[in-house]
Design an enzyme around this catalytic site. Sequence first.
Site, PDB file in Angstrom:
ATOM      1  N   ASP A  51       0.839  -1.204   0.000  1.00  0.00           N
ATOM      2  CA  ASP A  51       0.000   0.000   0.000  1.00  0.00           C
ATOM      3  C   ASP A  51       0.873   1.253   0.000  1.00  0.00           C
ATOM      4  O   ASP A  51       0.365   2.378  -0.130  1.00  0.00           O
ATOM      5  CB  ASP A  51      -1.011  -0.013   1.157  1.00  0.00           C
ATOM      6  CG  ASP A  51      -0.354  -0.055   2.518  1.00  0.00           C
ATOM      7  OD1 ASP A  51       0.874  -0.232   2.596  1.00  0.00           O
ATOM      8  OD2 ASP A  51      -1.074   0.078   3.529  1.00  0.00           O
ATOM      9  N   SER A  52       2.199   1.061   0.063  1.00  0.00           N
ATOM     10  CA  SER A  52       3.122   2.182  -0.187  1.00  0.00           C
ATOM     11  C   SER A  52       2.863   2.768  -1.568  1.00  0.00           C
ATOM     12  O   SER A  52       3.310   3.881  -1.857  1.00  0.00           O
ATOM     13  CB  SER A  52       4.577   1.708  -0.063  1.00  0.00           C
ATOM     14  OG  SER A  52       4.797   0.566  -0.864  1.00  0.00           O
ATOM     15  N   GLU A 189       9.496  -4.430  10.447  1.00  0.00           N
ATOM     16  CA  GLU A 189       9.932  -3.128   9.918  1.00  0.00           C
ATOM     17  C   GLU A 189      10.424  -2.200  11.024  1.00  0.00           C
ATOM     18  O   GLU A 189       9.799  -2.079  12.089  1.00  0.00           O
ATOM     19  CB  GLU A 189       8.766  -2.450   9.167  1.00  0.00           C
ATOM     20  CG  GLU A 189       9.140  -1.054   8.669  1.00  0.00           C
ATOM     21  CD  GLU A 189       8.222  -0.479   7.605  1.00  0.00           C
ATOM     22  OE1 GLU A 189       7.237  -1.142   7.207  1.00  0.00           O
ATOM     23  OE2 GLU A 189       8.516   0.656   7.173  1.00  0.00           O
TER      24      GLU A 189
END
Length: 275
Positions: A51-52, A189
Amino acid sequence: MSSHRPETVRRLAAPDITARKGAVPIVCLTAYTAPMAELLDAHCDVLLVGDSVGMVVHGLPNTVGVTMEMMILHGQAVMRGSKAAMVVIDMPFGSYEGSPETAYANAIRLMKETGAQAVKVESGPAVAGTVDYMVKRGVPVMGHVGLRPQSVLVDGGFKAKGKGAEERRRILEEARATADAGAFAVVVEGVAEGLAREITEAIAVPTIGIGASAGCDGQILVTDDMLGLFDWTPKFVRRYADLRGEIGKAVAGYAEDVRARRFPGPAEIYFAKAG
Ligand code: KIV
């Protein structure tokens, strides 16, 4: 009798990725378009339709505004451009947090309308039950712990995670719960190396690191970052190319040629047939 003709190249699937745990490093990159997917396919085990895409392609300030429709269009493009890598598609903010039933319905829609083989969810404290619900009903799920970009408005920015003992404990717990719920891999992350290694040792499925050291079972980067398409590079990214510079030079050359009437030249025009 079936008229089904099997594809000559079989795509990697969730069990292939899980089987790499602690053995062969898993190579992942993001992809949003068919031509880029075609370029990455031969080199990557997993292409993530992240979705980046909202920030990288659509110029949004964060991923909160990304919709199901955006993910479906980009997922379809990536599936058309690739044939060997496993394609995982991000579930956008708001599409899975409300209830396991809504999450399952949206995951099915993403998979049916794109052909992607799995979905990814940012697996915060409330999501393990949903991962379990989806996996038990046939949806392969990749988790995502540590810095969770969809929580940017709660966190007040994209900040590295796990600095204090309590937060480290919580992230480790979220990774464990995600893996125990049946996720086939977990993205980790924006955490320090020690925590990344601890998570990698603690869970039975592969960890895919981004800004989380080489202590993970695989790595992922946003492709546009590692190709140098932006004027700013996050600390954890290695730039393998300077496409921003190359594109700037190419476009300046084109603009000069057009203005000087050097483009198009004789070799770049059509000739009318005589008669
Ligand atoms: O949306 C995305 O691109 C991601 C990766 C960077 C892990 O979630």
